[in-house]
Write a protein that holds these residues in place. Structure first.
Motif, PDB file in Angstrom:
ATOM      1  N   ALA A 119       2.861   6.063  -2.826  1.00 59.84           N
ATOM      2  CA  ALA A 119       3.960   6.956  -3.232  1.00 59.84           C
ATOM      3  C   ALA A 119       3.935   7.137  -4.749  1.00 59.84           C
ATOM      4  N   ARG A 120       3.715   6.028  -5.468  1.00 66.87           N
ATOM      5  CA  ARG A 120       3.658   6.130  -6.936  1.00 66.87           C
ATOM      6  C   ARG A 120       2.500   7.016  -7.361  1.00 66.87           C
ATOM      7  N   GLU A 121       1.347   6.845  -6.684  1.00 69.38           N
ATOM      8  CA  GLU A 121       0.168   7.662  -7.022  1.00 69.38           C
ATOM      9  C   GLU A 121       0.461   9.146  -6.810  1.00 69.38           C
ATOM     10  N   LYS A 122       1.150   9.450  -5.696  1.00 69.75           N
ATOM     11  CA  LYS A 122       1.463  10.860  -5.399  1.00 69.75           C
ATOM     12  C   LYS A 122       2.343  11.461  -6.495  1.00 69.75           C
ATOM     13  N   LEU A 123       3.308  10.669  -6.980  1.00 67.13           N
ATOM     14  CA  LEU A 123       4.195  11.175  -8.028  1.00 67.13           C
ATOM     15  C   LEU A 123       3.429  11.384  -9.330  1.00 67.13           C
ATOM     16  N   VAL A 124       2.535  10.453  -9.635  1.00 64.51           N
ATOM     17  CA  VAL A 124       1.749  10.583 -10.865  1.00 64.51           C
ATOM     18  C   VAL A 124       0.802  11.779 -10.751  1.00 64.51           C
ATOM     19  N   GLU A 125       0.200  11.941  -9.573  1.00 66.93           N
ATOM     20  CA  GLU A 125      -0.717  13.047  -9.325  1.00 66.93           C
ATOM     21  C   GLU A 125      -0.028  14.400  -9.541  1.00 66.93           C
ATOM     22  N   ALA A 126       1.257  14.465  -9.153  1.00 71.22           N
ATOM     23  CA  ALA A 126       2.002  15.727  -9.269  1.00 71.22           C
ATOM     24  C   ALA A 126       2.778  15.777 -10.588  1.00 71.22           C
ATOM     25  N   ALA A 127       2.236  15.108 -11.609  1.00 69.95           N
ATOM     26  CA  ALA A 127       2.985  14.941 -12.864  1.00 69.95           C
ATOM     27  C   ALA A 127       3.455  16.253 -13.490  1.00 69.95           C
ATOM     28  N   ASP A 128       2.712  17.342 -13.299  1.00 71.26           N
ATOM     29  CA  ASP A 128       3.132  18.609 -13.913  1.00 71.26           C
ATOM     30  C   ASP A 128       4.374  19.166 -13.231  1.00 71.26           C
ATOM     31  N   ALA A 129       4.526  18.815 -11.960  1.00 68.18           N
ATOM     32  CA  ALA A 129       5.629  19.395 -11.194  1.00 68.18           C
ATOM     33  C   ALA A 129       6.839  18.464 -11.111  1.00 68.18           C
TER      34      ALA A 129
ATOM     35  N   TYR B 136       0.822  -1.220   0.000  1.00 70.77           N
ATOM     36  CA  TYR B 136       0.000   0.000   0.000  1.00 70.77           C
ATOM     37  C   TYR B 136       0.859   1.277   0.000  1.00 70.77           C
ATOM     38  N   LYS B 137       1.841   1.348   0.913  1.00 63.79           N
ATOM     39  CA  LYS B 137       2.637   2.574   1.037  1.00 63.79           C
ATOM     40  C   LYS B 137       3.390   2.877  -0.260  1.00 63.79           C
ATOM     41  N   SER B 138       3.936   1.814  -0.836  1.00 60.02           N
ATOM     42  CA  SER B 138       4.704   1.985  -2.066  1.00 60.02           C
ATOM     43  C   SER B 138       3.790   2.428  -3.218  1.00 60.02           C
ATOM     44  N   LEU B 139       2.595   1.825  -3.276  1.00 62.66           N
ATOM     45  CA  LEU B 139       1.653   2.198  -4.348  1.00 62.66           C
ATOM     46  C   LEU B 139       1.168   3.632  -4.159  1.00 62.66           C
TER      47      LEU B 139
END
Ligand code: ATP
Length: 237
Positions: free
Chosen positions: A16-26, A11-14
Motif C-alpha cells: 500500500a505504501r509503495e502504491k502511494l509513493v508510485e502515485a506521488a504526482d497524484a 507485505y500488504k501494508s508495504l
C-alpha cells in the motif's frame, strides 16, 4: 515500484505504501500523513473487518441500492490504493465516480482521471462547474452532474469539514474511515470503520446481494467499534 518481499509479514501494508509513493504526482503529500494515521488505527482493530463494520457495510449497501443518483467521491489516496475496487463498485451499484480533492489542482485532477480511466471508469471532476456551499477555495469545487445532484455519496477518507458540508447540503453521506473518533466518522450518516481495500469488495458484494437495512444508528455503531477495540486491547498479554 520497489516490490517488498512477498513473504514479509507486513507485505500488504508495504505494498500500500509503495502504491502511494508510485502515485506521488497524484497523491497530495498530506495524504501520506493521513495514510499513516489510518495504519495506526488498523493495528488497533487487528487489521480485520470487525462485526460492527460489517453491519455498517450492509447499511451503506442498502443506501446505495435505494439511491436515485449515487456518487462515489474519490481522492488521491483512494485512487492510488483502490482504483479497481472503486471501478467494480461503480459497475455493480451504478454509482458515478467523481474526483474530489481537498488539495485540488487541474494537474492532479487530470492524473487521477487518467488512473480511473485505466481502471475502466470515466470519472467526473475536470468539469468542476459547481460548489459545495460553506467551503472556500479550491476544495469547494465539484460537478453539478456528480456530487452537485447526488442523493447518496460514498466519500472514503474524507476531511471532517467537507463531510459536514455535504451533510449540510442534504446529502446522505457514507464514509469509510479507520478512525472511529474522526470528525468525518462522527458526522457521516453511515461510517464504515474499516480499511479501504478490505472493505470495498465486501460493500460491492453487499450491494450485489441487494442488502436492505431499515434502521441503522451510526453513533451506536461507532460505540460498538470502540468497544471492540478496547475489548481487544484488554485481552492482549
Ligand atoms: P477529520 O477531519 O475527519 O477529523 P483527519 O484530520 O484525520 O480527520 P484526514 O486526514 O483528511 O482527516 O482523514 C483521513 C482519514 O482517513 C483518517 O481518519 C484516517 O484514519 C483514514 N484513513 C487513511 N487511510 C485509510 C485507509 N486505507 N482505509 C480507511 N481509512 C483510512
Amino acid at each position: 515500484m520497489t516490490l517488498p518481499p512477498e513473504d514479509h509479514p507486513r507485505y500488504k501494508s508495504l505494498m500500500a505504501r509503495e502504491k502511494l509513493v508510485e502515485a506521488a504526482d497524484a497523491v497530495a503529500r498530506q495524504g501520506l500523513i493521513a495514510h499513516g494515521r489510518g495504519e495506526a488505527f488498523d493495528y488497533l482493530l487487528g487489521e480485520q473487518t470487525c462485526p460492527p463494520a460489517m453491519d455498517a457495510i450492509r447499511a451503506a449497501a442498502s443506501m446505495m441500492v435505494g439511491a436515485t443518483n449515487p456518487v462515489i467521491s474519490v481522492n488521491g489516496n483512494v485512487v492510488a490504493l483502490a482504483a479497481r475496487e472503486v471501478a467494480h463498485l461503480s459497475e455493480v451499484s451504478g454509482a458515478k465516480v467523481e474526483i474530489n480533492l481537498f488539495h485540488r489542482t487541474p494537474e492532479r485532477v487530470a492524473a487521477l482521471t487518467r488512473m480511473m480511466g485505466d481502471a475502466g471508469v470515466k470519472a467526473l471532476g475536470e468539469n468542476d462547474d459547481a460548489n459545495i456551499p460553506g467551503l472556500t477555495s479550491e476544495r469547494a469545487k465539484c460537478c453539478s452532474d456528480g456530487i452537485g445532484s447526488a442523493d447518496v455519496i460514498l466519500v472514503p477518507l474524507e476531511d471532517g469539514d467537507r463531510c459536514r458540508a455535504l451533510v449540510d447540503m442534504g446529502k446522505q453521506v457514507i464514509t469509510i474511515d479507520l478512525n472511529p473518533l474522526s470528525r468525518t466518522a462522527q458526522t457521516a450518516h453511515v461510517t464504515i470503520v474499516d480499511e479501504l481495500t478490505r472493505c470495498l469488495p465486501l460493500l460491492t458484494e453487499s450491494v450485489r446481494d441487494g442488502s436492505e437495512v431499515e434502521d441503522f444508528d451510526n453513533k451506536k455503531n461507532l460505540q460498538k467499534v470502540i468497544g471492540f477495540i478496547s475489548d481487544r486491547l484488554s485481552r492482549i498479554e
